[in-house]
Design an enzyme around this catalytic site. Structure first.
Site, PDB file in Angstrom:
ATOM      1  N   LYS A   1     -11.421   2.093 -15.235  1.00  0.00           N
ATOM      2  CA  LYS A   1     -11.950   0.815 -14.765  1.00  0.00           C
ATOM      3  C   LYS A   1     -12.444  -0.064 -15.917  1.00  0.00           C
ATOM      4  O   LYS A   1     -12.398  -1.294 -15.828  1.00  0.00           O
ATOM      5  CB  LYS A   1     -13.057   1.058 -13.739  1.00  0.00           C
ATOM      6  CG  LYS A   1     -12.562   1.622 -12.409  1.00  0.00           C
ATOM      7  CD  LYS A   1     -11.608   0.664 -11.703  1.00  0.00           C
ATOM      8  CE  LYS A   1     -11.300   1.113 -10.278  1.00  0.00           C
ATOM      9  NZ  LYS A   1     -10.432   0.143  -9.560  1.00  0.00           N
TER      10      LYS A   1
ATOM     11  N   ASN B   1      -5.882  -4.635  -6.077  1.00  0.00           N
ATOM     12  CA  ASN B   1      -7.005  -3.940  -5.449  1.00  0.00           C
ATOM     13  C   ASN B   1      -6.788  -2.439  -5.312  1.00  0.00           C
ATOM     14  O   ASN B   1      -7.763  -1.679  -5.248  1.00  0.00           O
ATOM     15  CB  ASN B   1      -7.234  -4.563  -4.064  1.00  0.00           C
ATOM     16  CG  ASN B   1      -8.114  -3.712  -3.172  1.00  0.00           C
ATOM     17  OD1 ASN B   1      -9.311  -3.607  -3.384  1.00  0.00           O
ATOM     18  ND2 ASN B   1      -7.514  -3.102  -2.153  1.00  0.00           N
TER      19      ASN B   1
ATOM     20  N   THR C   1     -17.049   1.470   2.100  1.00  0.00           N
ATOM     21  CA  THR C   1     -15.632   1.510   2.442  1.00  0.00           C
ATOM     22  C   THR C   1     -15.208   2.979   2.476  1.00  0.00           C
ATOM     23  O   THR C   1     -15.966   3.860   2.059  1.00  0.00           O
ATOM     24  CB  THR C   1     -14.791   0.771   1.392  1.00  0.00           C
ATOM     25  OG1 THR C   1     -14.879   1.473   0.146  1.00  0.00           O
ATOM     26  CG2 THR C   1     -15.272  -0.663   1.209  1.00  0.00           C
TER      27      THR C   1
ATOM     28  N   ASP D   1       0.861  -1.183   0.000  1.00  0.00           N
ATOM     29  CA  ASP D   1       0.000   0.000   0.000  1.00  0.00           C
ATOM     30  C   ASP D   1       0.891   1.225   0.000  1.00  0.00           C
ATOM     31  O   ASP D   1       2.016   1.190   0.522  1.00  0.00           O
ATOM     32  CB  ASP D   1      -0.906   0.019   1.232  1.00  0.00           C
ATOM     33  CG  ASP D   1      -2.116   0.925   1.042  1.00  0.00           C
ATOM     34  OD1 ASP D   1      -3.235   0.408   0.877  1.00  0.00           O
ATOM     35  OD2 ASP D   1      -1.940   2.159   1.065  1.00  0.00           O
TER      36      ASP D   1
ATOM     37  N   TYR E   1     -12.560   7.985 -14.213  1.00  0.00           N
ATOM     38  CA  TYR E   1     -12.549   6.762 -13.411  1.00  0.00           C
ATOM     39  C   TYR E   1     -13.171   5.608 -14.190  1.00  0.00           C
ATOM     40  O   TYR E   1     -12.629   4.495 -14.223  1.00  0.00           O
ATOM     41  CB  TYR E   1     -13.319   7.024 -12.122  1.00  0.00           C
ATOM     42  CG  TYR E   1     -13.463   5.850 -11.175  1.00  0.00           C
ATOM     43  CD1 TYR E   1     -12.425   5.504 -10.323  1.00  0.00           C
ATOM     44  CD2 TYR E   1     -14.648   5.123 -11.101  1.00  0.00           C
ATOM     45  CE1 TYR E   1     -12.553   4.451  -9.426  1.00  0.00           C
ATOM     46  CE2 TYR E   1     -14.789   4.071 -10.213  1.00  0.00           C
ATOM     47  CZ  TYR E   1     -13.736   3.732  -9.376  1.00  0.00           C
ATOM     48  OH  TYR E   1     -13.887   2.690  -8.486  1.00  0.00           O
TER      49      TYR E   1
END
Length: 258
Positions: free
Chosen positions: A163, A93, A194, A40, A159
């Site tokens: 994606k 991810n 999230t 990360d 975005y």
């Protein structure tokens, strides 16, 4: 343990592991026997996650990884090789949320930012993960796309484009890798509770009203729960799902059925 969800001895790499889907999936895989390699860009929170997992008896190694950097992505895979001797599972991810803006207002810089993290991060992951899996005789990769990667997404076009590209990479790589026993799939969640959603600030609109607005067009009339997405991720990664590859699974409360 049910063999469908038994990951004993598997080596699993997860990017974006300091929070959200990555953090939750790391614990679920670890509790089912996997050895973890975590990356990360937020190094402090990542190391906290690794320490927590270690305290629970889960083998976990971690290093800072900016997925827009090919060098960082290669180094994370090298860590898996050095610490655990290979790689069985990879979950690409890591991602960033978009600003809300029209196509006309989208700058080149914003388009580059979305592609650098959300698309190149998957490409760089695949580039270095796949050789180790081929050496192993097989493996499973899961790329995190979005419902914005399947259909139109007003006000977040940069975005959505990034994606959509993740799904193109997934399907192409799956066709290339199938003969080596490596399965590559994508998961496409609808808005889920999230930090990528709950941390969004909309001037003059409460978080409750903002979430209600997002959920209003969903047949289930609610946002997704993180554990619902994680359950689907576990199934796609299952060692028993040996004939599923090149798929983009919507976890969307029925949105894609409309």
């Amino acid at each position: 343990m049910d063999p469908i969800l038994d990951f004993t001895g598997k080596v699993a790499l997860i990017t974006g592991a300091s929070s959200g889907f990555g953090k939750l999936l790391a614990r679920e895989l670890g509790e089912r026997g996997a050895k973890l390699v975590l990356g990360d860009i937020n190094e402090a929170d990542l190391m906290t996650v690794a320490d927590e997992l270690g305290g629970a008896g889960i083998e976990a190694r971690a290093r800072r990884c900016d997925v827009s950097s090919e060098t960082d992505c290669a180094a994370l895979v090298e860590l898996a090789q050095a610490e655990f001797g290979g790689l069985d599972i990879a979950v690409n991810n890591a991602g960033i949320a978009p600003p809300m803006m029209s196509v006309e207002d989208t700058s080149e810089a914003e388009m580059d930012r979305q592609y650098n993290v959300n698309t190149k991060g998957v490409l760089f992951g695949l580039k270095y993960q796949l050789p180790l899996m081929k050496q192993r005789g097989g493996g499973a990769v899961l790329n995190v796309s979005s419902m914005a990667g399947i259909g139109g997404a007003p006000k977040i076009s940069s975005y959505a484009a990034a994606k959509h590209a993740v799904i193109g990479l997934t399907k192409s790589a799956a066709m290339e890798s199938a003969k080596y026993g490596v399965r590559i799939n994508a998961i496409c969640p609808f808005f889920t509770l999230t930090p990528m959603v709950t941390d969004i600030e909309t001037p003059g609109v409460s978080q409750q009203d903002f979430q209600a607005s997002l959920a209003s067009g969903c047949p289930m009339r609610r946002l997704g729960k993180p554990e619902e997405v994680i359950a689907a991720m576990l199934m796609l990664l299952s060692p028993k799902m040996t004939y599923v590859t090149g798929q983009a699974l919507a976890v969307d409360g029925g949105m894609s059925a409309m």
